[in-house]
Motif scaffolding. Structure first.
Motif, mmCIF file in Angstrom:
data_model
loop_
_atom_site.group_PDB
_atom_site.id
_atom_site.type_symbol
_atom_site.label_atom_id
_atom_site.label_comp_id
_atom_site.label_asym_id
_atom_site.label_seq_id
_atom_site.Cartn_x
_atom_site.Cartn_y
_atom_site.Cartn_z
ATOM 1 N N LEU A 191 -2.117 -19.450 -4.829
ATOM 2 C CA LEU A 191 -2.498 -18.105 -5.237
ATOM 3 C C LEU A 191 -3.317 -17.424 -4.139
ATOM 4 N N ALA A 192 -3.401 -16.103 -4.235
ATOM 5 C CA ALA A 192 -4.255 -15.315 -3.351
ATOM 6 C C ALA A 192 -4.842 -14.176 -4.186
ATOM 7 N N GLU A 193 -5.915 -13.587 -3.707
ATOM 8 C CA GLU A 193 -6.520 -12.430 -4.370
ATOM 9 C C GLU A 193 -6.632 -11.308 -3.356
ATOM 10 N N ARG A 194 -6.035 -10.169 -3.691
ATOM 11 C CA ARG A 194 -6.062 -9.019 -2.786
ATOM 12 C C ARG A 194 -7.155 -8.055 -3.230
ATOM 13 N N PRO A 195 -8.111 -7.726 -2.333
ATOM 14 C CA PRO A 195 -9.165 -6.760 -2.701
ATOM 15 C C PRO A 195 -8.565 -5.411 -3.060
ATOM 16 N N GLN A 196 -9.189 -4.738 -4.015
ATOM 17 C CA GLN A 196 -8.731 -3.419 -4.450
ATOM 18 C C GLN A 196 -9.922 -2.471 -4.589
ATOM 19 N N SER A 197 -9.669 -1.226 -4.340
ATOM 20 C CA SER A 197 -10.725 -0.223 -4.488
ATOM 21 C C SER A 197 -10.102 1.155 -4.698
ATOM 22 N N HIS A 198 -10.908 2.109 -5.134
ATOM 23 C CA HIS A 198 -10.461 3.492 -5.265
ATOM 24 C C HIS A 198 -11.666 4.419 -5.101
ATOM 25 N N HIS A 199 -11.401 5.667 -4.859
ATOM 26 C CA HIS A 199 -12.471 6.643 -4.732
ATOM 27 C C HIS A 199 -12.640 7.396 -6.047
ATOM 28 N N HIS A 200 -13.875 7.577 -6.436
ATOM 29 C CA HIS A 200 -14.157 8.305 -7.665
ATOM 30 C C HIS A 200 -13.595 9.721 -7.538
ATOM 31 N N PRO A 201 -12.823 10.179 -8.532
ATOM 32 C CA PRO A 201 -12.143 11.478 -8.404
ATOM 33 C C PRO A 201 -13.109 12.666 -8.302
ATOM 34 N N ARG A 202 -14.331 12.485 -8.787
ATOM 35 C CA ARG A 202 -15.271 13.620 -8.758
ATOM 36 C C ARG A 202 -16.281 13.512 -7.621
ATOM 37 N N THR A 203 -16.833 12.324 -7.428
ATOM 38 C CA THR A 203 -17.873 12.164 -6.409
ATOM 39 C C THR A 203 -17.331 11.672 -5.069
ATOM 40 N N GLY A 204 -16.142 11.110 -5.059
ATOM 41 C CA GLY A 204 -15.603 10.558 -3.827
ATOM 42 C C GLY A 204 -16.182 9.210 -3.467
ATOM 43 N N GLU A 205 -17.039 8.671 -4.321
ATOM 44 C CA GLU A 205 -17.661 7.386 -4.053
ATOM 45 C C GLU A 205 -16.610 6.273 -4.094
ATOM 46 N N LEU A 206 -16.749 5.317 -3.164
ATOM 47 C CA LEU A 206 -15.825 4.182 -3.121
ATOM 48 C C LEU A 206 -16.187 3.203 -4.227
ATOM 49 N N ILE A 207 -15.228 2.913 -5.101
ATOM 50 C CA ILE A 207 -15.428 1.990 -6.215
ATOM 51 C C ILE A 207 -14.653 0.705 -5.930
ATOM 52 N N ILE A 208 -15.336 -0.426 -5.978
ATOM 53 C CA ILE A 208 -14.677 -1.725 -5.774
ATOM 54 C C ILE A 208 -14.098 -2.191 -7.103
ATOM 55 N N ASP A 209 -12.781 -2.404 -7.135
ATOM 56 C CA ASP A 209 -12.086 -2.844 -8.342
ATOM 57 C C ASP A 209 -11.943 -4.367 -8.331
ATOM 58 N N PRO A 210 -11.621 -4.961 -9.489
ATOM 59 C CA PRO A 210 -11.328 -6.395 -9.520
ATOM 60 C C PRO A 210 -10.148 -6.715 -8.599
ATOM 61 N N PRO A 211 -10.165 -7.852 -7.933
ATOM 62 C CA PRO A 211 -9.060 -8.197 -7.026
ATOM 63 C C PRO A 211 -7.760 -8.422 -7.791
ATOM 64 N N GLN A 212 -6.647 -8.187 -7.103
ATOM 65 C CA GLN A 212 -5.335 -8.411 -7.699
ATOM 66 C C GLN A 212 -4.893 -9.842 -7.440
ATOM 67 N N VAL A 213 -4.525 -10.550 -8.496
ATOM 68 C CA VAL A 213 -4.008 -11.908 -8.345
ATOM 69 C C VAL A 213 -2.600 -11.839 -7.759
ATOM 70 N N ARG A 214 -2.384 -12.596 -6.685
ATOM 71 C CA ARG A 214 -1.078 -12.655 -6.025
ATOM 72 C C ARG A 214 -0.594 -14.106 -6.009
ATOM 73 N N ILE A 215 0.723 -14.294 -5.993
ATOM 74 C CA ILE A 215 1.315 -15.638 -5.952
ATOM 75 C C ILE A 215 1.995 -15.817 -4.609
ATOM 76 N N THR A 216 1.618 -16.870 -3.893
ATOM 77 C CA THR A 216 2.194 -17.122 -2.579
ATOM 78 C C THR A 216 3.609 -17.695 -2.713
ATOM 79 N N LEU A 217 4.306 -17.753 -1.588
ATOM 80 C CA LEU A 217 5.637 -18.362 -1.574
ATOM 81 C C LEU A 217 5.556 -19.808 -2.041
ATOM 82 N N ARG A 218 4.550 -20.519 -1.568
ATOM 83 C CA ARG A 218 4.364 -21.900 -2.004
ATOM 84 C C ARG A 218 4.096 -21.970 -3.504
#
Length: 251
Positions: free
Chosen positions: A206-233
């Protein structure tokens, strides 16, 4: 029944005998190549038409009777192996040993890549047509296997579910999340989002990909929970684990 032919896979001798035009493998040799220590236990999980026995005079003291497995039985044993070499062993058998036996009766010089591909496709179509539902589950179709083997990187759970479904595993995005949790690969964190267990990330499943988005009103960077990814192995490991679980449930 013709004389034994002895082939070698990574220095492990694998004996094959032609029985009425069909290759049968000495079970102890196959188990040795696949790292299955208990031959009797491995054979106990096979159907009756996947195993047999022959009497051979190979100079070994004691009972000359040897347990054997046919082609479907061999594939079933491959699924039970935990060794990483199991995939290479299966490819060696299907791409080199069987084509050579069926063409000449012996293990001869390897065919060209183009001949191997053509022969492998013909054999895959024949196997899919002749094997029963259990073997179809345990042995993925050639096109799905090739797609999986040539891919790179990691996948979202939804994309991994599509690959597994094409290789004969009954799953979908939500169901695969539940299966990952049942296998103790993932868990729900306090925020209700899926997380990967560290040991399976370290193992390369498995792998975890970092995720984030900008607040639509303030533009502040929001750190989201990482996305679970499955490797080829990880996809390959799930294909084996979920295939075995399904076979056990159906038995």
């Amino acid at each position: 029944m013709s004389a034994l032919e002895v082939f070698r896979f990574d220095e492990v001798p694998v004996r094959v005998v032609d029985n009425s035009g069909e290759p049968w493998f000495i079970a102890a040799d196959v188990c040795a190549a696949l790292g299955l220590a208990n031959v009797a236990q491995a054979l106990a999980g096979l159907d009756e038409d996947e195993k047999g026995s022959i009497s051979i005079a190979d100079g070994t003291p004691g009972n000359p009777t040897r347990a054997t497995v046919n082609e479907p039985g061999l594939y079933s044993l491959v699924i039970r192996s935990r060794r990483p070499e199991a995939r290479a062993f299966k490819r060696w058998v299907t791409h080199e040993v069987l084509p050579s036996i069926r063409r000449t009766g012996t293990y001869a010089v390897a065919e060209t890549p183009e001949q191997l591909v053509a022969r492998a496709l013909i054999q895959a179509q024949d196997i899919v047509a002749r094997r029963d539902q259990q073997i179809a589950v345990l042995t993925p179709r050639a096109e799905a296997w090739d797609e999986l083997a040539s891919a790179e990187g990691d996948y979202s759970v939804a994309d991994a579910a599509k690959i597994l479904a094409r290789s004969g595993i009954e799953t979908g995005p939500q169901r695969l999340f539940e299966q990952l949790a049942a296998l103790a690969w993932t868990f729900r964190a306090s925020d209700g989002k899926w997380r990967a267990y560290a040991q399976h990330v370290s193992a390369g499943y498995l792998a975890e990909r970092p995720q984030s988005h900008h607040h639509p009103r303030t533009g502040e960077l929001i750190i989201d929970p990482p996305q679970v990814r499955i490797t080829l192995r990880g996809v390959e490991r799930l294909r084996v684990r979920l295939g075995v679980l399904r076979a056990v449930e159906a038995s």
